[in-house]
Structures are given as structure tokens and as C-alpha cells.
Write a protein that holds these residues in place. Sequence first.
Motif, PDB file in Angstrom:
ATOM      1  N   LEU A  91       5.305 -15.578 -29.031  1.00  0.00           N
ATOM      2  CA  LEU A  91       4.617 -14.470 -29.690  1.00  0.00           C
ATOM      3  C   LEU A  91       3.278 -14.181 -29.026  1.00  0.00           C
ATOM      4  O   LEU A  91       2.892 -13.015 -28.851  1.00  0.00           O
ATOM      5  CB  LEU A  91       4.412 -14.795 -31.172  1.00  0.00           C
ATOM      6  N   THR A  92       2.563 -15.230 -28.612  1.00  0.00           N
ATOM      7  CA  THR A  92       1.288 -15.036 -27.918  1.00  0.00           C
ATOM      8  C   THR A  92       1.492 -14.350 -26.572  1.00  0.00           C
ATOM      9  O   THR A  92       0.704 -13.476 -26.176  1.00  0.00           O
ATOM     10  CB  THR A  92       0.589 -16.389 -27.710  1.00  0.00           C
ATOM     11  N   ALA A  93       2.554 -14.733 -25.864  1.00  0.00           N
ATOM     12  CA  ALA A  93       2.797 -14.165 -24.540  1.00  0.00           C
ATOM     13  C   ALA A  93       3.064 -12.662 -24.604  1.00  0.00           C
ATOM     14  O   ALA A  93       2.632 -11.909 -23.718  1.00  0.00           O
ATOM     15  CB  ALA A  93       3.975 -14.880 -23.888  1.00  0.00           C
ATOM     16  N   PHE A  94       3.761 -12.208 -25.645  1.00  0.00           N
ATOM     17  CA  PHE A  94       4.138 -10.800 -25.748  1.00  0.00           C
ATOM     18  C   PHE A  94       3.232 -10.014 -26.703  1.00  0.00           C
ATOM     19  O   PHE A  94       3.501  -8.837 -26.963  1.00  0.00           O
ATOM     20  CB  PHE A  94       5.579 -10.667 -26.220  1.00  0.00           C
ATOM     21  N   LEU A 118      -9.532 -17.104 -23.013  1.00  0.00           N
ATOM     22  CA  LEU A 118      -9.564 -16.172 -21.893  1.00  0.00           C
ATOM     23  C   LEU A 118      -8.639 -14.987 -22.133  1.00  0.00           C
ATOM     24  O   LEU A 118      -8.928 -13.864 -21.711  1.00  0.00           O
ATOM     25  CB  LEU A 118      -9.172 -16.895 -20.601  1.00  0.00           C
ATOM     26  N   LEU A 119      -7.524 -15.222 -22.821  1.00  0.00           N
ATOM     27  CA  LEU A 119      -6.574 -14.133 -23.101  1.00  0.00           C
ATOM     28  C   LEU A 119      -7.146 -13.151 -24.117  1.00  0.00           C
ATOM     29  O   LEU A 119      -7.111 -11.930 -23.904  1.00  0.00           O
ATOM     30  CB  LEU A 119      -5.257 -14.715 -23.600  1.00  0.00           C
ATOM     31  N   VAL A 120      -7.661 -13.660 -25.231  1.00  0.00           N
ATOM     32  CA  VAL A 120      -8.082 -12.761 -26.315  1.00  0.00           C
ATOM     33  C   VAL A 120      -9.418 -12.093 -26.016  1.00  0.00           C
ATOM     34  O   VAL A 120      -9.801 -11.149 -26.721  1.00  0.00           O
ATOM     35  CB  VAL A 120      -8.156 -13.524 -27.661  1.00  0.00           C
ATOM     36  N   LYS A 121     -10.152 -12.557 -25.020  1.00  0.00           N
ATOM     37  CA  LYS A 121     -11.377 -11.859 -24.625  1.00  0.00           C
ATOM     38  C   LYS A 121     -11.076 -10.562 -23.874  1.00  0.00           C
ATOM     39  O   LYS A 121     -11.948  -9.698 -23.716  1.00  0.00           O
ATOM     40  CB  LYS A 121     -12.228 -12.779 -23.738  1.00  0.00           C
ATOM     41  N   TRP A 137       0.239  -9.565 -15.907  1.00  0.00           N
ATOM     42  CA  TRP A 137       0.647 -10.081 -17.222  1.00  0.00           C
ATOM     43  C   TRP A 137      -0.210 -11.297 -17.533  1.00  0.00           C
ATOM     44  O   TRP A 137       0.097 -12.417 -17.131  1.00  0.00           O
ATOM     45  CB  TRP A 137       2.130 -10.442 -17.227  1.00  0.00           C
ATOM     46  N   ALA A 138      -1.299 -11.091 -18.282  1.00  0.00           N
ATOM     47  CA  ALA A 138      -2.218 -12.193 -18.591  1.00  0.00           C
ATOM     48  C   ALA A 138      -1.576 -13.246 -19.477  1.00  0.00           C
ATOM     49  O   ALA A 138      -1.991 -14.408 -19.458  1.00  0.00           O
ATOM     50  CB  ALA A 138      -3.474 -11.633 -19.270  1.00  0.00           C
ATOM     51  N   ILE A 156      -1.636 -26.475 -13.608  1.00  0.00           N
ATOM     52  CA  ILE A 156      -0.445 -25.614 -13.688  1.00  0.00           C
ATOM     53  C   ILE A 156      -0.774 -24.273 -14.336  1.00  0.00           C
ATOM     54  O   ILE A 156      -0.604 -23.197 -13.739  1.00  0.00           O
ATOM     55  CB  ILE A 156       0.679 -26.327 -14.458  1.00  0.00           C
ATOM     56  N   PHE A 157      -1.256 -24.324 -15.573  1.00  0.00           N
ATOM     57  CA  PHE A 157      -1.368 -23.090 -16.348  1.00  0.00           C
ATOM     58  C   PHE A 157      -2.593 -22.259 -15.970  1.00  0.00           C
ATOM     59  O   PHE A 157      -2.542 -21.033 -16.021  1.00  0.00           O
ATOM     60  CB  PHE A 157      -1.365 -23.422 -17.843  1.00  0.00           C
ATOM     61  N   ASN A 158      -3.696 -22.900 -15.598  1.00  0.00           N
ATOM     62  CA  ASN A 158      -4.837 -22.105 -15.141  1.00  0.00           C
ATOM     63  C   ASN A 158      -4.546 -21.423 -13.811  1.00  0.00           C
ATOM     64  O   ASN A 158      -4.997 -20.301 -13.559  1.00  0.00           O
ATOM     65  CB  ASN A 158      -6.074 -22.996 -15.026  1.00  0.00           C
ATOM     66  N   SER A 159      -3.779 -22.096 -12.959  1.00  0.00           N
ATOM     67  CA  SER A 159      -3.383 -21.460 -11.689  1.00  0.00           C
ATOM     68  C   SER A 159      -2.448 -20.284 -11.946  1.00  0.00           C
ATOM     69  O   SER A 159      -2.563 -19.230 -11.298  1.00  0.00           O
ATOM     70  CB  SER A 159      -2.714 -22.489 -10.783  1.00  0.00           C
ATOM     71  N   ILE A 160      -1.509 -20.457 -12.875  1.00  0.00           N
ATOM     72  CA  ILE A 160      -0.609 -19.350 -13.223  1.00  0.00           C
ATOM     73  C   ILE A 160      -1.407 -18.189 -13.810  1.00  0.00           C
ATOM     74  O   ILE A 160      -1.153 -17.011 -13.509  1.00  0.00           O
ATOM     75  CB  ILE A 160       0.468 -19.830 -14.214  1.00  0.00           C
ATOM     76  N   PHE A 161      -2.391 -18.507 -14.671  1.00  0.00           N
ATOM     77  CA  PHE A 161      -3.204 -17.454 -15.285  1.00  0.00           C
ATOM     78  C   PHE A 161      -3.950 -16.657 -14.219  1.00  0.00           C
ATOM     79  O   PHE A 161      -4.010 -15.420 -14.281  1.00  0.00           O
ATOM     80  CB  PHE A 161      -4.187 -18.095 -16.275  1.00  0.00           C
ATOM     81  N   ASN A 162      -4.523 -17.346 -13.239  1.00  0.00           N
ATOM     82  CA  ASN A 162      -5.232 -16.647 -12.165  1.00  0.00           C
ATOM     83  C   ASN A 162      -4.301 -15.767 -11.343  1.00  0.00           C
ATOM     84  O   ASN A 162      -4.652 -14.647 -10.952  1.00  0.00           O
ATOM     85  CB  ASN A 162      -5.918 -17.661 -11.249  1.00  0.00           C
TER      86      ASN A 162
END
Length: 593
Positions: free
Chosen positions: A443-446, A381-384, A516-517, A504-510
Motif C-alpha cells: 500500500l505504501t509503494a502504490f 524521505l518518501l512522504v516529504k 518511482w520513489a 539495499i533499499f537506500n541504493s534502490i531509492f536513489n
Amino acid sequence: MADGYTTTAVHPVRRRYDSEHTVPQSDISMSVVTDDTRFENIRRRSTIYGLRDRSSGCCAINVEPILFLITCCFGLMSTNSSLFTYWARCVEIASENQEKYSHNVTYTCALIAKSNNTLQDEVERDIASMKIWLQICGCLPTLITSPIVGNWSDRNGRKAPLLFSLLGFFLSNLIQLLATLTYESINIYYWSFSGELLMALFGGGAATFSTALAIVTDDCRHKLKPGSSTVPFRVGLASFIQSLGMLTGTFIVSQMSVPALTSVERHAESYFKVAFIQVGFSLIALIYAIFFVRETHFPKREDFQYNQFDQLDNIEEELDETSGQISTHKKSIIGKFQNYFGQIFGVLLARRPGWTRLCLCVSVFFVFIEFLSFDPALLLLLVKRMPFAWNDKLFSYFSLLRTILTSVGMVLCPLLLTLFHWLGKDSLLIILALAASAGASFLTAFATTTNQIFYTCMFAVLMGGMQPAYRSFLPRMVAKEETARLLTAVTIIMSFSPILSSIIFNSIFNATLDWWAGFSFFVAAIFQTVVFFGQIVIHLLMRPQWKLEKQLRAHRGLENEDREIDYHPGDAEQRSISNTAVDSDSGSRRENI
């Protein structure tokens, strides 16, 4: 009061078993008889029952082709399923709102990362939200069915449970194939939930792999002598085949993928072709299992009769205070589950010398947190999104590269540590792997470019050493006869990891998608950093015990050389300090059976 195994009030099945087989009355002695002589008893009876003696044919092929085919399917599924879900949901959402987005739905989805950010946000929020329920649908039934299939395998043989789990795996892949044909007219989530639930009801992937690996272990049982530290060739070969299968599956996806901008028709057909290959591989595995897999476990032909102990497992003994006799009655279903989970998780709660029990429990919790923080579907979802805007082919290449480097690390890292004479090598390898995992997440986050995402693959070599390191580190803290229960407890705990990870993480992503994706990866990196420092503390706490054990082993070696004492399999096993349980009443060491 007489012991429960000798009193006349004991259930007659138990008395008949003791009188007919003259088994020593203690549980420990019974364990020695069944563990050390079971293989010999089977081999002596092989001429009577028409069984072939496999002692000379340990390297013959049995279930290994199934391991390769199934891991190929998982390699295909892990990459293709996420890509297809993204494409299918884009087409479905855009079709439902054609007046809002565009009349040319497929072309809109082909340009989704560059032309319509509103549609992309809606698609990714939809996938992230439904992933939570998909994980719940797939994991919770597996917690019930997988132990049942494992118990079935131990009590009645391996082949029938293997066929059962392979049938569920084939049907699940068939549902995935139907989804690729009907996603334009039928909501893909109908198929996804059906496939996850069906596979879970048949034991899931856990039952398939555990049963197949149990067959490999049975074939090499005569090489698993007490006191031996050598890994049989078949066990190492099975691990290599699993890694090769994952690489093959990921490679097939990378070759089949067609960018949507190149050809929308060929792009959609690539999902069907990969799903068709999955069905073909799973069908071949099922047919091979029916006609070519040999049964390796014959519990009803051995001295340890599982059918007799089925009756004993359902009986509770209570002391009647008025008569002083032991009365028996059948256990309730709740009592059976309490007894089962008490035996499993009792391994984690048993008292042990020093800090061992604390370090064991905390290590299992750290394994849970580490796997909780890793979700490859979220990376898609991030790299798309912009500024990356990856197509399916680029993502499949990235997955292939990371899988190759991880597989190399699984072999290379343990080999390099053999060159050093350090205490707790597996713990040090875990520390390095956790540091690499946290670095990759930061590194992925930034990251702001595609190259930076690919740089995270450099950490995959060190991260690959985490799995074999934990497989060595955790069993060292328990006795040999506690290893299976420890791994079962870890498996049960790990089954909750995908569910909580999605919540946890899918909710944070939404919640952070607009500003900040990559924030969910930053949170994962924080979790992994905490585990990294926690593992350092565990290493420091366990190091004095490891040092003492090393001195004791050296002392025993000198004594054996001086006295010329030979080791016999029937002798009592020499225990290390950290894997010996401690009696809570007397404080003396004891062995948990």
C-alpha cells in the motif's frame, strides 16, 4: 584414557575446584547444581554479607525507571533524529549553493517540497547514501563491544556494566544536542558519526537494555522455577514500561514539532528542545543508576566461581601421543573467539528430530529478512516528497498513531489467540503479522495520497503481534539451557540487518527516485511475501511434531495422575521432542549444555 576432569594431568585449578566444592564431574550435573541452588545459596549468605532478602520484595522498584527513561529517549531519537537530519542537510546543501537555489536558505527549505524539486532530490540522495555509512559506523563496533559488556555483566555483576553503557548513551545524546546548535556552521555528519561511534564503543542500546533486563530477571529469579510457564509480574511490567516509554517519546516530539511555514525560528528551536529533553532523560537515568539501582548479581559469592573459570576458559587441553598425557596451554585470542562463536552458533547447527533444525535456521533467517525490509527513515524521505509533502508535525502524528496501534497489537493479538485451541498459535500469529507487513508495504509503494499512507496504520495492530510471537516461537525449538545462546545468536545476526537494509533499499531509492520513489517499498513487500509463504511451509512441517508433543504431554499427565508422582526441581527436566538435540554419532537424544 581417563576423563579430562579426573586425570592427574589436568590443570591444578580444576582439581582444587573439584576437591573443595565436591561438584559432580559431568557438565550436566554441574549445571543442575549452579542453576537450581544458586539463588538459595545467595539467600542463605545474605545475613553474612548484609544483603537484603528479595524473595518477599520482588515487586520493589529497582531498574524500571531507567527502562522508562531510556525508551523515552529512543522514542524521541527515532522520530526527531530523522526530521532534524533532513532539515539540517537541506540548510547546509542550500547554503553551499546559494547562487543555484536561493539566498534565503531557511525559507527555501521550508518550501522544499513545493518549490524546488532539484534541491529535494539532492538532499534525499545525500541522506540515503550517508545512512549506509552511519549504520556501518554504529553497528560493526557494537558487534564487538556488546558481547564484551554482556560477559562482564555475567562475571562481575550488573551495575558497573549498566553505568558504563548509560554513560555512553548520555554522551551520544549530548553530541546530538551540540549538533542542533551548530548545524549552520558545522556539518551535521561530523556529529552524527561521532555520536554513533561513541555509543557503539560503549555497547550501544543493546548492552543498555540487555543489562537492565538482566537486573529485572535477577530480582525475580526465585519465581523462575523449572517447569513453570508463568511470566513473573516484573518481566511483564518491564515490557509494558518499554512500550509506554516509546509512546511517551513519540508523543513529546509530536507536541514539540512546529511546521517550518508557521515559524522558521520556532521550527529550528523545536529540534533543540527535543534534543535537550533527550540529554536530560539520559542524565537522570545515569544519576538514578549511580545512587538507586541495587546490585542483583554476586558471582564471586556463589558456589560457581567465575574467577576460577576465567582461568579455565583460557586453557586448551591436548593429548600428547608419545606420553599419553594431557598437556595444557593457554588459548590464543583467535581460539577464544572461535570457542565463543562455536558455542553460540552451535545451537543453530545441533541435530534435532524431524525438521526442527531446518525450521529453526530458516526462521532465524526470516526474522533477519523481515527486519531488513523495515526502515522508518526511508518512509520519511518518501512522504516529504510530492504528492504528500508532509511537515514534521504530520509525520510525528503518524509515528505516534502507528506506535500506539503496534503496542496495542503486542497485547491484544496474543490474548485473542488464547480463545482458540489451535496448534502452533505463535506460528499462526507470525503468519498473520507477515501478511499485514507485506500489505502495508504494498500500500505504501502504490500510495498517492496522505490518507492512503495513514491507512497502513490499520496493519500495525497485527504487525505488533510479530515480536512476542517470535519470542515464543524460536525458544520452543531449543532446550531451556540453550535459550540464552539462541537469543545471542539472533542478536548478532540481527545486528547486520540495518547495514544491509541501508545498502539495499537506500541504493534502490536513489536509483528509482525519478520514476518511482516507492519502488523500494515494493521490493520490501516482495521480500515479506516470500517470508510469509516460507512461514506457512515451516508451520506445515512442524505441525506433526507439535501434534505428537501434545499427545505425549497428555499421556504424561495421565501417568502422573495414576502414579501420583510429584515434581521436584532437582529432577531431570522433561523435554519436548522438538527442543531436544540429537547425538550425531549414536542418533540418541541428548541435552546440549
